[in-house]
Scaffold this active site. Structure first.
Site, PDB file in Angstrom:
ATOM      1  N   ASN A  34       6.037   3.819   2.021  1.00  0.00           N
ATOM      2  CA  ASN A  34       5.468   2.811   2.907  1.00  0.00           C
ATOM      3  C   ASN A  34       4.714   3.387   4.107  1.00  0.00           C
ATOM      4  O   ASN A  34       3.873   2.713   4.684  1.00  0.00           O
ATOM      5  CB  ASN A  34       6.603   1.899   3.405  1.00  0.00           C
ATOM      6  CG  ASN A  34       6.180   0.987   4.526  1.00  0.00           C
ATOM      7  OD1 ASN A  34       5.470   0.005   4.321  1.00  0.00           O
ATOM      8  ND2 ASN A  34       6.606   1.312   5.746  1.00  0.00           N
ATOM      9  N   TYR A  38      -9.627   4.264   5.508  1.00  0.00           N
ATOM     10  CA  TYR A  38      -8.358   3.619   5.153  1.00  0.00           C
ATOM     11  C   TYR A  38      -8.430   3.057   3.725  1.00  0.00           C
ATOM     12  O   TYR A  38      -7.511   3.238   2.924  1.00  0.00           O
ATOM     13  CB  TYR A  38      -8.064   2.512   6.155  1.00  0.00           C
ATOM     14  CG  TYR A  38      -6.770   1.771   5.929  1.00  0.00           C
ATOM     15  CD1 TYR A  38      -5.560   2.300   6.350  1.00  0.00           C
ATOM     16  CD2 TYR A  38      -6.768   0.519   5.320  1.00  0.00           C
ATOM     17  CE1 TYR A  38      -4.367   1.609   6.155  1.00  0.00           C
ATOM     18  CE2 TYR A  38      -5.584  -0.181   5.123  1.00  0.00           C
ATOM     19  CZ  TYR A  38      -4.389   0.369   5.538  1.00  0.00           C
ATOM     20  OH  TYR A  38      -3.218  -0.327   5.344  1.00  0.00           O
ATOM     21  N   ALA A  69     -10.386   4.017   1.309  1.00  0.00           N
ATOM     22  CA  ALA A  69     -10.449   5.115   0.348  1.00  0.00           C
ATOM     23  C   ALA A  69      -9.059   5.650   0.029  1.00  0.00           C
ATOM     24  O   ALA A  69      -8.724   5.931  -1.131  1.00  0.00           O
ATOM     25  CB  ALA A  69     -11.332   6.240   0.888  1.00  0.00           C
TER      26      ALA A  69
END
Length: 310
Positions: free
Chosen positions: A132, A197, A199
């Site tokens: 996460n 971000y 990508a």
């Protein structure tokens, strides 16, 4: 050779359409029955070991609470030890029988090896890896002066997940465990100012789709693509001043976490939360030019409001 490709280009689409016409109805019925069955008989994670990265705040924090309510034992990883301690205390109060906190930076491979080893040595097993941890940095590409300033996005959001999976896979395979990876709708939406971000998140989606094929039934993989979730990262002024968050309805981190844990226990391959955000994927498949215009419109509106202010 060129003639063969031209012939296939004519025949193959027709055969594909015919195949879908006859195959899709029974396939969708099968998927519906499978979903209902898995919903009634989800995995029981009570007593199982769940390792969560980026657990000090946002979605990661609430994932810890949701797993705790189900009786899972937790290994919580993040850079901020003080916040991890607070999250661990709350997780214990909510029902987790044992919580281990491990301060670490997922962008460093040696840290990833350490936190996986510590969790396995402490609990004796690993059942779920929840990847996460993420950072975000916004900018129009033409405004970037040094590309190297954005390396941490790929280091944390992509490589940080890859490192953790690399060291966790042997332990997950022993228990037919699961990997829950936090991607984003930015992985398939052309969002202005999110190019780096996006990508990193697109790389995550492709990487774990390939791993799903490699692992087969040995390790389950749930790829989560959240939309706008009201986390500390999104609510901070530096983000809201750059992005028109008022244009799209978001969801709380707590609600998102509940859906993610339910989805992981069902064994879903994908989860988009909120669910209606999946319509953006249909737009991308069927009319990508329209989706590009919609995303661009939000940027133009921002520029216009900025000009009015000045």
């Amino acid at each position: 050779m060129d003639f063969s490709h031209k012939l296939i280009s004519i025949i193959f689409p027709v055969l594909t359409i015919l195949f879908l016409v006859f195959f899709m109805p029974p396939y969708l019925i099968f998927k519906l029955i499978s979903y209902i069955f898995r919903s009634f008989f989800p995995e029981d994670v009570a007593g199982k070991v769940v390792l969560i990265t980026g657990a000090s705040s946002g979605i990661g924090e609430h994932l810890a609470y949701e797993y705790a309510r189900k009786g899972a034992r937790l290994a919580l990883v993040a850079r901020r030890e003080d916040r991890l301690t607070e999250v661990a205390d709350e997780a214990r109060r909510l029902g987790s029988p044992d919580v281990l906190i491990i301060p670490a930076d997922v962008s460093k491979p040696e840290h990833c090896k350490t936190f996986v080893d510590q969790a396995v040595n402490y609990f004796g097993r690993l059942d779920h890896l929840v990847s996460n941890a993420a950072v975000i940095q916004l900018s129009m590409f033409e405004d970037v002066t040094r590309i190297s300033d954005f390396q941490r996005i790929m280091s944390t959001n992509f490589w940080g997940s890859v490192y953790g999976a690399h060291f966790a896979v042997p332990h997950l395979r022993k228990n037919k465990g699961k990997i829950i990876v936090m991607a984003s709708i930015a992985g398939f939406l052309p969002l202005p100012k999110h190019c780096f971000y996006s990508a990193a998140k697109a790389a995550l989606i492709s990487f774990y789709e390939a791993l799903r094929v490699e692992f087969g039934s040995d390790i389950g993989i749930t790829i989560v693509t959240p939309g706008l979730i009201y986390t500390d990262m999104v609510l901070q002024k530096s983000y809201s001043s750059e992005v028109q968050t008022s244009l799209v309805l978001g969801q709380t981190a707590e609600g998102c976490a509940k859906s993610i844990v339910r989805s992981a226990c069902r064994g879903d391959a994908y989860l988009t939360e909120p669910f209606w955000y999946r319509t953006f994927w249909l737009f991308k498949m069927l009319c990508p030019d329209l989706l590009d215009s919609l995303c661009l419109l939000s940027l133009i509106r921002r520029h216009r409001s900025a000009n009015k202010t000045s």
